[in-house]
Design an enzyme around this catalytic site. Structure first.
Site, PDB file in Angstrom:
ATOM      1  N   LYS A 131      -7.632  -0.759   6.853  1.00 51.32           N
ATOM      2  CA  LYS A 131      -7.975  -1.509   5.617  1.00 51.32           C
ATOM      3  C   LYS A 131      -7.105  -2.750   5.478  1.00 51.32           C
ATOM      4  O   LYS A 131      -7.565  -3.826   5.154  1.00 51.32           O
ATOM      5  CB  LYS A 131      -7.664  -0.660   4.377  1.00 51.32           C
ATOM      6  CG  LYS A 131      -8.670   0.370   4.008  1.00 51.32           C
ATOM      7  CD  LYS A 131      -8.446   0.881   2.595  1.00 51.32           C
ATOM      8  CE  LYS A 131      -7.289   1.834   2.445  1.00 51.32           C
ATOM      9  NZ  LYS A 131      -7.447   3.135   3.015  1.00 51.32           N
ATOM     10  N   HIS A 146       0.859  -1.203   0.000  1.00 47.40           N
ATOM     11  CA  HIS A 146       0.000   0.000   0.000  1.00 47.40           C
ATOM     12  C   HIS A 146       0.881   1.233   0.000  1.00 47.40           C
ATOM     13  O   HIS A 146       1.904   1.280   0.685  1.00 47.40           O
ATOM     14  CB  HIS A 146      -0.923   0.001   1.221  1.00 47.40           C
ATOM     15  CG  HIS A 146      -2.095   0.925   1.062  1.00 47.40           C
ATOM     16  ND1 HIS A 146      -3.304   0.521   0.531  1.00 47.40           N
ATOM     17  CD2 HIS A 146      -2.239   2.248   1.344  1.00 47.40           C
ATOM     18  CE1 HIS A 146      -4.138   1.541   0.511  1.00 47.40           C
ATOM     19  NE2 HIS A 146      -3.516   2.613   0.998  1.00 47.40           N
ATOM     20  N   SER A 156      -6.210   5.004   8.599  1.00 47.87           N
ATOM     21  CA  SER A 156      -6.905   4.696   7.346  1.00 47.87           C
ATOM     22  C   SER A 156      -6.251   3.495   6.650  1.00 47.87           C
ATOM     23  O   SER A 156      -6.921   2.526   6.282  1.00 47.87           O
ATOM     24  CB  SER A 156      -6.859   5.935   6.444  1.00 47.87           C
ATOM     25  OG  SER A 156      -7.169   5.615   5.110  1.00 47.87           O
ATOM     26  N   ASP A 174     -13.531   3.437   7.076  1.00 44.19           N
ATOM     27  CA  ASP A 174     -12.567   4.118   6.214  1.00 44.19           C
ATOM     28  C   ASP A 174     -13.229   4.558   4.913  1.00 44.19           C
ATOM     29  O   ASP A 174     -12.907   5.615   4.371  1.00 44.19           O
ATOM     30  CB  ASP A 174     -11.356   3.226   5.913  1.00 44.19           C
ATOM     31  CG  ASP A 174     -10.287   3.995   5.136  1.00 44.19           C
ATOM     32  OD1 ASP A 174      -9.864   5.053   5.628  1.00 44.19           O
ATOM     33  OD2 ASP A 174      -9.916   3.577   4.030  1.00 44.19           O
ATOM     34  N   ARG A 182     -12.423  13.040   4.068  1.00 42.57           N
ATOM     35  CA  ARG A 182     -11.094  13.675   4.162  1.00 42.57           C
ATOM     36  C   ARG A 182     -10.653  14.212   2.806  1.00 42.57           C
ATOM     37  O   ARG A 182     -10.025  15.271   2.726  1.00 42.57           O
ATOM     38  CB  ARG A 182     -10.062  12.658   4.698  1.00 42.57           C
ATOM     39  CG  ARG A 182     -10.231  12.366   6.173  1.00 42.57           C
ATOM     40  CD  ARG A 182      -9.401  11.175   6.605  1.00 42.57           C
ATOM     41  NE  ARG A 182      -7.989  11.393   6.414  1.00 42.57           N
ATOM     42  CZ  ARG A 182      -7.133  10.468   5.952  1.00 42.57           C
ATOM     43  NH1 ARG A 182      -7.555   9.250   5.655  1.00 42.57           N
ATOM     44  NH2 ARG A 182      -5.867  10.750   5.823  1.00 42.57           N
TER      45      ARG A 182
HETATM   46  N1  URA Z   1      -3.933   5.961   1.555  1.00 42.55           N
HETATM   47  C1  URA Z   1      -4.953   5.588   2.362  1.00 42.55           C
HETATM   48  O1  URA Z   1      -5.506   4.505   2.218  1.00 42.55           O
HETATM   49  N2  URA Z   1      -5.331   6.430   3.325  1.00 42.55           N
HETATM   50  C2  URA Z   1      -4.751   7.620   3.525  1.00 42.55           C
HETATM   51  O2  URA Z   1      -5.140   8.323   4.430  1.00 42.55           O
HETATM   52  C3  URA Z   1      -3.686   8.012   2.676  1.00 42.55           C
HETATM   53  C4  URA Z   1      -3.290   7.152   1.691  1.00 42.55           C
END
Ligand code: URA
Length: 453
Positions: A199, A94, A195, A173, A180
């Protein structure tokens, strides 16, 4: 006032009090954070109160305990996948968000073709950065909203599946992320950690490779802030028993040459065909090597890199991508012939005002220009135009002659392209000499216990 007696009912937790406490630098309890997350996810707390709390959290920061409580509450808002029926290692990657950062679309099929299981839950565009889901949706028919049963079916069939946060997985999220995006409440290491990790921990993975961006196009512009975020996420992963490694990588100019949803998918296909820009290809190989190392498919990084290269050169990774696209409802004719991906009606070159060398590109401005073109959202209800974007013709260090195109804008609106052009013109710096040293692609690596490697 007397303290409540032993038998008095606990005072209800009110969103307005939680917002005030954060604003006034008082630490929230786990129950208060849980109540905020649950209330917002269920629709009982309105957007304006959640946005006010997010802004207070961005400005004053959260403590480690609050960050852990927020991550846990967001994780518990949905189900945690049990993928124990898959014998292979479950590994994901990620990124904290960048401009032209399309590595997820390359890495999921490369890793799956190499024998890993990649249950990838991604996000949409966030602030000035692009989103994996928006990119995937530029492939006609591609469905990022699969129910869990279907997600598992695709994973069993091809080893990778790419979806968004759903009503079942990471629903908190899903809502907070969208809020956001349009309230300038992204740039907080604590909120980013909660966040991302909520996930990723819901995916049922064994290991995670984090790509933490730093530079003018990243949310963490300064390297020390990126390192802080990397350590926060590595600690969170470790607390939950996951193997985590974080690479601090460069985002001081866009990654690759293409910025914008369908343009980026075309560039992904180039990389999967063994071509594509060197920086993008190199970063993909580096991240894939870490995925293979953590997933036990390579015993050294060079071996992992070689595996990734072979999977690309043999066409196996592209075939895996094509299979995933088909299983998720996408039109594979657009993969075989990227000219079938959506494309904008007009192009407009941005010319260099003088001769010299590109000494810097303000990367966030390029991302914002793409959002202005319609490639991202300025309000929650905006729909994304998959076709628009920017193709860079010159990058940092390149020589230019006055009048040379620095980049080409792909657009569907003259007024939007005029606004984007202004930003892009101001973002390129041309100097007499090239920059003395190129910034490295990977600045440093932080391991699962928060230590630098
Ligand atoms: N990627 C995400 O999943 N969340 C964030 O807050 C920033 C980047």
């Amino acid at each position: 006032m007397n303290p409540p007696s032993g038998n008095a009912p606990a005072a209800p937790i009110r969103a307005v009090d939680v917002i005030r406490k954060t604003r006034d630098h008082q630490e929230l309890s786990t129950a208060e954070i849980g109540s905020l997350v649950e209330g917002y996810t269920r629709g009982e707390i309105p957007d304006y109160q959640a946005a006010a709390w997010l802004m207070a959290a961005v400005i004053r920061g959260l403590t480690r305990a609050e960050t852990a409580a927020l991550t846990d509450a967001m994780l518990r808002s949905g189900e945690v996948l049990d993928l124990s029926d898959f014998s292979a290692s479950k590994v994901d990657k990620h990124s904290t968000g960048g401009v032209g950062d399309k590595t997820s679309l390359v890495l999921a099929p490369v890793a799956a073709a190499g024998g890993l299981i990649v249950p990838m839950i991604s996000g949409r565009g966030l602030g000035h950065t692009g989103g994996t889901l928006d990119k995937l949706e530029s492939i006609p028919g591609f469905n990022v909203n699969l129910p869990v049963a279907e997600f598992r079916r695709v994973l069993h069939a091809c080893g990778c599946c790419m979806i968004g946060q759903t009503a079942e997985i990471a629903p908190a999220d899903r809502k907070l992320y969208a809020l956001r995006d349009v309230t300038s409440t992204v740039e907080s290491p604590y909120l980013i950690c909660a966040s991302i990790m909520s996930k990723k921990l819901a995916e049922g993975i064994d290991a995670l490779v984090l790509d933490v961006k730093t530079g003018s196009g990243a949310f963490m512009k300064k390297e020390e802030d990126a390192v802080f975020l990397a350590e926060l996420m590595a600690e969170t992963g470790q607390r939950m028993g996951k193997k985590v490694v974080a690479l601090i990588t460069d985002m001081d100019q866009p990654l690759g040459l293409k910025v914008g949803n369908s343009l980026e998918v075309a560039e992904v296909i180039d990389v999967l065909r063994g071509q594509g820009p060197a920086d993008l290809r190199e970063l993909c190989l580096e991240l894939a090597a870490w995925m293979f190392l953590l997933g036990g498919k390579a015993s050294t990084l060079p071996e992992g890199k070689q595996t990734a290269e072979q999977l690309i050169n043999s066409g196996k990774a592209l075939a895996r991508f094509r299979q995933m696209v088909e299983l998720q409802g996408g039109d594979v004719r657009a993969i075989d012939d990227p000219a079938r991906l959506p494309h904008a009606q007009h192009t407009l070159d941005v010319a260099s005002p003088r001769s010299g060398y590109v000494s810097a590109i303000h990367c966030e401005a390029i991302g914002t220009a793409c959002v202005i073109l319609g490639g991202g959202r300025e309000k929650k209800e905006d729909t994304v135009d998959p076709a628009v974007g920017i193709v860079l013709r010159k990058k940092v260090g390149d020589a230019v002659t006055a009048g040379d195109p620095l980049c080409t804008i792909h657009h569907n609106s003259d007024s939007r392209s005029a606004r984007a052009r202004q930003l892009i013109e101001a973002s390129y710096q041309i100097a007499d000499r090239p920059p003395s040293a190129a910034r490295p692609l990977v600045h440093r690596v932080i391991n699962r216990s928060g230590e630098e490697i």
